[in-house]
Design an enzyme around this catalytic site. Structure first.
Site, mmCIF file in Angstrom:
data_model
loop_
_atom_site.group_PDB
_atom_site.id
_atom_site.type_symbol
_atom_site.label_atom_id
_atom_site.label_comp_id
_atom_site.label_asym_id
_atom_site.label_seq_id
_atom_site.Cartn_x
_atom_site.Cartn_y
_atom_site.Cartn_z
ATOM 1 N N ARG A 66 0.863 -1.194 0.000
ATOM 2 C CA ARG A 66 0.000 0.000 0.000
ATOM 3 C C ARG A 66 0.896 1.238 0.000
ATOM 4 N NH1 ARG A 66 -1.571 1.792 4.613
ATOM 5 N NH2 ARG A 66 -2.324 -0.206 5.402
ATOM 6 N N TYR A 76 -15.972 18.657 -13.302
ATOM 7 C CA TYR A 76 -16.457 17.297 -13.520
ATOM 8 C C TYR A 76 -17.588 16.990 -12.521
ATOM 9 C CZ TYR A 76 -16.335 12.208 -13.705
ATOM 10 O OH TYR A 76 -16.677 10.893 -13.815
HETATM 11 C C1 PLP Z 1 -13.414 11.147 -15.669
HETATM 12 C C2 PLP Z 1 -13.006 12.387 -15.007
HETATM 13 C C3 PLP Z 1 -12.777 12.426 -13.625
HETATM 14 C C4 PLP Z 1 -13.027 11.234 -12.728
HETATM 15 O O1 PLP Z 1 -12.091 10.215 -12.957
HETATM 16 P P1 PLP Z 1 -12.388 8.651 -12.728
HETATM 17 O O2 PLP Z 1 -11.143 8.012 -13.209
HETATM 18 O O3 PLP Z 1 -13.598 8.317 -13.533
HETATM 19 O O4 PLP Z 1 -12.648 8.477 -11.274
HETATM 20 C C5 PLP Z 1 -12.337 13.619 -13.086
HETATM 21 N N1 PLP Z 1 -12.136 14.706 -13.849
HETATM 22 C C6 PLP Z 1 -12.355 14.711 -15.168
HETATM 23 C C7 PLP Z 1 -12.120 15.949 -15.958
HETATM 24 C C8 PLP Z 1 -12.791 13.552 -15.800
HETATM 25 O O5 PLP Z 1 -13.021 13.562 -17.115
#
Ligand code: PLP
Length: 379
Positions: A46, A98
């Site tokens: 980890r 996001y």
């Molecule tokens: C997809 C995305 C995330 C989240 O990432 P995950 O790998 O799906 O947890 C965060 N920020 C942006 C801009 C994204 O496109």
């Protein structure tokens, strides 16, 4: 060395113990210690795993940071980083972050007493006005998702620095190949490595990268304490994916530019959002801080019915959540990335029911345009 060379030759591409050309998958959870009072470099996976470490060092190097941290997802990277803050702290956040970031801030971190104010970050005055005495960070995404709005990173970081505030940038859409926020004075770069960094729609992963040592130690502590790390198999896949980052970005970006220009000329396309189009309101700022417009664009169609047809009938793009894969991906922000956002909040941000986001992959551009033409311009 130029960026494209550093992707391939960066000191982390060879296994130090065997000189194998490629870092092996260290599929272990623990390490045998030499003696009672002599512990080795590795004690528990980890905390450290050589495969993950090679990936973390590679991503840190590409972002021009000193330390990188790999997480089980982009959201794990984002959430772990937000654990830097404490009850009573306040963040200024770009309003079209996001959807998952919006959700974790408004539901989870709000409950923990960490408050966020969402602002239109295309205007630095909005950020400045939202700063309070207890503001600890400015959280940005540029180009933003899904409307590709642009924030002046150096301007925001300068304003933050004067006040002792940290600037955090989600650099998922650009990747370090096109934009390096740490070089512009920002403090923490975040990624959903699930997208362009891995690039093959087969791994969920995330990254945090910093330049400043002390901040690095704090995130390192959180990564190990919270434990949302990336496993060795996935780390290996991402190391492999990154080797083609430059060629994938170049090709997808060239194609995205052509598709954006074509879409802009269609009667049934109401609006195209792409920072590579000269009419884009953030064109100058974007090209002052990034070396290209990227491979993601969005557009509004003339009706919801046509929107439905495009999403269902296009054959050369997956209708899916996500972006940044070798295959083109069409997504519907209103019901996908921004489904967690209440309808009023969504509409107020311009994320209408006729908005489609397109992540351009590696298909031939003419085939993509022909496919779009067939559906958009069908009688
Ligand atoms: C997809 C995305 C995330 C989240 O990432 P995950 O790998 O799906 O947890 C965060 N920020 C942006 C801009 C994204 O496109």
């Amino acid at each position: 060395m130029k960026f494209g060379t550093r992707i391939i030759h960066n000191g982390h591409e060879v296994d130090p113990s065997t000189r194998a050309v490629g870092v092996p998958i260290y599929q272990v959870s623990t390490y045998d210690q030499e003696s009672f009072d002599r512990f080795g470099r590795y004690d528990y996976a980890r905390s450290d795993n050589p495969t993950r470490e090679a990936l973390e060092k590679t991503v840190a190097l590409l972002e021009n940071g000193t330390r990188g941290f790999a997480f089980a997802s982009g959201m794990a990277a984002i959430s772990t980083t937000l654990l830097l803050f404490s009850p009573g702290d306040h963040l200024v956040v770009a309003e079209d972050v996001y959807g998952g970031t919006y959700r974790v801030l408004t539901s989870l971190f709000a409950r923990l007493g960490i408050e966020a104010t969402f602002v239109d970050a295309t205007d630095l005055d909005n950020i400045r006005q939202a700063i309070r005495p207890n503001t600890r960070a400015i959280y940005l995404e540029t180009p933003s998702n899904p409307l590709l709005k642009i924030t002046d990173l150096a301007g925001a970081a300068g304003m933050a620095k004067e006040r002792g505030i940290v600037t955090i940038v989600d650099n998922t859409f650009m990747t370090p190949y096109l934009q390096r926020p740490l070089e512009l004075g920002c403090d923490i770069v975040l990624h959903s490595g699930t997208k362009f960094l891995n690039g093959h729609s087969d791994v969920i992963c995330g990254f945090a990268v910093v330049k400043e040592r002390e901040l690095g130690s704090r995130i390192r502590f959180l990564q190990n304490a919270f434990g949302a790390i990336l496993g060795p198999q996935d780390s290996w896949l991402v190391l492999r994916g990154i080797k083609t980052l430059k060629v994938r970005m170049e090709e997808s970006q060239r194609s995205a530019g052509a598709v954006a220009r074509w879409l802009a000329g269609q009667e049934r396309v109401a609006e195209v959002f792409y920072p590579g189009l000269p009419g884009h309101p953030g064109f100058e700022v974007h090209h002052g801080q990034a070396s290209g417009a990227g491979a993601v664009l969005s557009f509004k169609l003339s009706s919801v019915e046509l929107t439905r047809r495009v999403l269902e009938e296009i054959s050369l793009a997956a209708f899916a959540v996500s972006l940044g894969g070798v295959e083109s991906i069409l997504s519907y922000p209103a019901r996908m990335s921004h489904a967690a956002m209440p309808r009023e909040a969504r509409e107020a941000r311009g994320i209408s029911d006729t908005l489609i986001r397109l992540s351009v992959g590696l298909e031939e551009t003419e085939d993509l345009i022909e496919d779009l033409d067939r559906v958009i311009n069908s009688p």
